[in-house]
Design a protein around this motif. Structure first.
Motif, short mmCIF file in Angstrom:
data_model
loop_
_atom_site.label_atom_id
_atom_site.label_comp_id
_atom_site.label_asym_id
_atom_site.label_seq_id
_atom_site.Cartn_x
_atom_site.Cartn_y
_atom_site.Cartn_z
N THR A 63 57.42 12.99 49.16
CA THR A 63 58.09 14.10 48.48
C THR A 63 57.30 14.57 47.27
N PHE A 64 57.19 15.87 47.12
CA PHE A 64 56.71 16.50 45.87
C PHE A 64 57.90 17.24 45.30
N ALA A 65 58.40 16.81 44.13
CA ALA A 65 59.63 17.37 43.58
C ALA A 65 59.42 18.09 42.26
N ASP A 66 58.20 18.56 42.02
CA ASP A 66 57.88 19.18 40.73
C ASP A 66 57.59 20.67 40.85
N THR A 67 58.22 21.35 41.80
CA THR A 67 58.06 22.80 41.84
C THR A 67 58.75 23.42 40.62
N VAL A 68 58.32 24.62 40.27
CA VAL A 68 58.87 25.31 39.11
C VAL A 68 59.44 26.65 39.57
N PRO A 69 60.42 27.19 38.81
CA PRO A 69 60.90 28.54 39.14
C PRO A 69 59.75 29.54 39.09
N ASP A 70 59.68 30.43 40.06
CA ASP A 70 58.58 31.38 40.15
C ASP A 70 57.25 30.62 40.17
N PRO A 71 56.86 30.07 41.33
CA PRO A 71 55.69 29.20 41.42
C PRO A 71 54.45 29.81 40.77
N THR A 72 53.71 28.96 40.10
CA THR A 72 52.46 29.36 39.46
C THR A 72 51.29 28.77 40.22
N VAL A 73 50.10 29.29 39.92
CA VAL A 73 48.88 28.73 40.53
C VAL A 73 48.81 27.23 40.24
N ALA A 74 49.09 26.84 38.99
CA ALA A 74 49.00 25.43 38.61
C ALA A 74 50.00 24.57 39.37
N SER A 75 51.24 25.06 39.53
CA SER A 75 52.24 24.26 40.23
C SER A 75 51.92 24.14 41.71
N VAL A 76 51.36 25.19 42.29
CA VAL A 76 50.95 25.13 43.70
C VAL A 76 49.80 24.15 43.86
N GLU A 77 48.86 24.16 42.94
CA GLU A 77 47.73 23.23 43.01
C GLU A 77 48.20 21.79 42.87
N ALA A 78 49.21 21.55 42.05
CA ALA A 78 49.75 20.19 41.92
C ALA A 78 50.39 19.74 43.23
N ALA A 79 51.11 20.64 43.88
CA ALA A 79 51.71 20.31 45.18
C ALA A 79 50.64 20.08 46.23
N LEU A 80 49.59 20.88 46.17
CA LEU A 80 48.47 20.71 47.12
C LEU A 80 47.82 19.33 46.95
N ALA A 81 47.64 18.91 45.70
CA ALA A 81 47.06 17.60 45.44
C ALA A 81 47.94 16.50 46.02
N ALA A 82 49.26 16.65 45.91
CA ALA A 82 50.18 15.67 46.48
C ALA A 82 50.04 15.62 48.00
N LEU A 83 49.88 16.78 48.61
CA LEU A 83 49.71 16.81 50.07
C LEU A 83 48.39 16.15 50.47
N GLN A 84 47.34 16.43 49.74
CA GLN A 84 46.02 15.89 50.08
C GLN A 84 45.92 14.40 49.83
N ALA A 85 46.86 13.87 49.03
CA ALA A 85 46.86 12.43 48.77
C ALA A 85 47.46 11.63 49.94
N GLY A 86 48.05 12.32 50.89
CA GLY A 86 48.62 11.67 52.06
C GLY A 86 48.06 12.24 53.34
N ASP A 87 48.57 11.75 54.45
CA ASP A 87 48.12 12.22 55.77
C ASP A 87 49.28 13.02 56.38
N HIS A 88 49.34 14.30 56.07
CA HIS A 88 50.48 15.11 56.44
C HIS A 88 50.10 16.15 57.50
N ASP A 89 51.02 16.37 58.43
CA ASP A 89 50.77 17.37 59.47
C ASP A 89 51.68 18.60 59.33
N CYS A 90 52.54 18.61 58.29
CA CYS A 90 53.41 19.76 58.08
C CYS A 90 54.01 19.70 56.68
N VAL A 91 54.65 20.80 56.28
CA VAL A 91 55.28 20.90 54.97
C VAL A 91 56.72 21.35 55.17
#
Length: 387
Positions: A63-91
């Protein structure tokens, strides 16, 4: 003209639909999801319930639970890093528009790389990213069924509209029971957002017979039920109607377009951090009054679908009733003007030229029945300031 229609591959709609996530993942051949959500849903236990259900189905999720209202580039990049830290096939996007929009952006960046600015309109991103499964918890954005996502560039205070089939979820689980505990302010703002989607989809220059039917049905569901859910949050029948109406409105505008309200709304959100649905609500009556002469018959049909004008009412009288109803709805749901919301008057006035140019650059005003120039948009921004 050939209408280009795109829909999620699978949709599950009704009470308890969110509980079918393990089954839907299995149907799609997916088993390693990253759940993208927000701190409130994580803290409320809703995310835990979702992931426990996945675990019981033999699916391990992170789980990535740190999204923010009106997503920003920085918040999306943080979520992307969380995804890349695991072996995920979907979101899995679980929440309101912000978690779902974040999930969509992450899914594209995971497969195609950044920066996010590369994907803003007029770029069209049809080549698929990772599969997205959307589970909305608000009856508003319709993001579970649209081919759009919006990300704010903090460096320029610009809400970047990103378009393409890559952002269309492969599955949407639309469960109105998730909305039963929504607070009144969120209920109002997301509900008017959904109504705006339906109206703009119907009056858009890019409307078509497919989107028209969904837009009108969405208005029929939303208009008589929005005040009901505001007054009684536990009204299950009204909540169900609102949830279905919001999804239908999302499908409608995804397959036609939004127009001037959305074009003007995004800069307000970017510069003043006003929630998207609320800024739409601030704008909707004045923009409708301005736009009506460009498609008076269509706006009159909206009035009839919403039940504020009878079938035999003339078009001009019906449009007058529509504008009056939109103003009354804002009054009844305590929608503030920008001034009443506490925005800085001098900053609002100083930013009007920038906001007008950003609105035009988004392309949405070009879909409006009456297409404005920058000066006309500036006049509208000044008009809505005090309500």
């Amino acid at each position: 003209m050939v209408a280009s229609i795109a829909l999620p591959r699978l949709m599950r709609i009704g009470a308890g639909a969110s509980r079918l996530l393990p089954e839907v993942l299995g149907q799609l051949g997916l088993s390693r999801p990253l759940v993208v959500t927000d701190p409130f849903l994580a803290g409320s236990g809703a995310v835990g319930t979702l992931t426990e259900r996945l675990s019981a189905g033999g699916i391990s999720a992170r789980t990535f639970a740190d999204t923010v209202p009106d997503p920003t580039v920085a918040s999306v990049e943080a979520a992307l890093a969380a995804l890349q830290a695991g072996d995920h096939d979907c979101v899995v996007g679980f929440g309101g528009g912000s978690p779902m929009d974040t999930a969509k952006a992450v899914a594209v960046l995971a497969r195609h790389g950044g920066p996010m600015r590369r994907y803003k309109a007029p770029h069209l991103q049809d080549e698929a990213g990772l599969p997205v499964i959307a589970i909305p918890t608000t009856a508003g954005t319709g993001s579970e069924a649209t081919r759009f996502t919006i990300v704010t560039d903090e460096s320029s205070d610009e809400k970047m509209l990103c378009i393409g089939l890559a952002y269309l979820p492969v599955a949407a689980l639309v469960d109105y029971e998730l909305t039963l505990t929504k607070p009144k302010r969120l209920t109002a703002d997301t509900g008017i957002d959904a109504l705006t989607h339906a109206i703009e989809a119907y009056v858009s220059r890019r409307s078509n017979l497919f989107s028209d039917g969904l837009a009108l049905q969405a208005m029929r569901l939303i208009a008589p039920n929005l005040r009901r859910v505001w007054t009684d949050p536990g009204d299950r029948a009204a909540r169900e109607a609102m949830m279905l109406g919001a999804t239908q409105a999302g499908i409608a505008f995804s397959n036609s377009s939004v127009a001037l309200v959305h074009g003007m709304s995004r800069p307000i959100g970017a510069h003043f951090h006003v929630a998207h649905g609320l800024s739409n609500a601030m704008l909707l009556p004045a923009v409708t009054a301005y736009s009506a002469s460009g498609a008076i018959d269509r706006y009159a049909t909206c009035a009839r679908a919403m039940g504020v004008a009878k079938a035999g009412t003339g078009d001009e009288a019906a449009v007058e009733a529509l504008v009056a109803e939109l103003r009354a709805l804002n009054d009844d749901l305590d929608v503030p003007s920008p001034q009443e919301y506490g925005l800085d008057a001098a900053r609002w006035e100083a930013l009007i030229p920038t906001m007008a140019q950003q609105a035009l650059a988004s392309g949405s005003p070009g879909n409006n029945p009456r297409v404005p120039g920058a000066e006309e948009i500036a006049v509208l921004y000044r008009e809505v300031w005090a309500g």
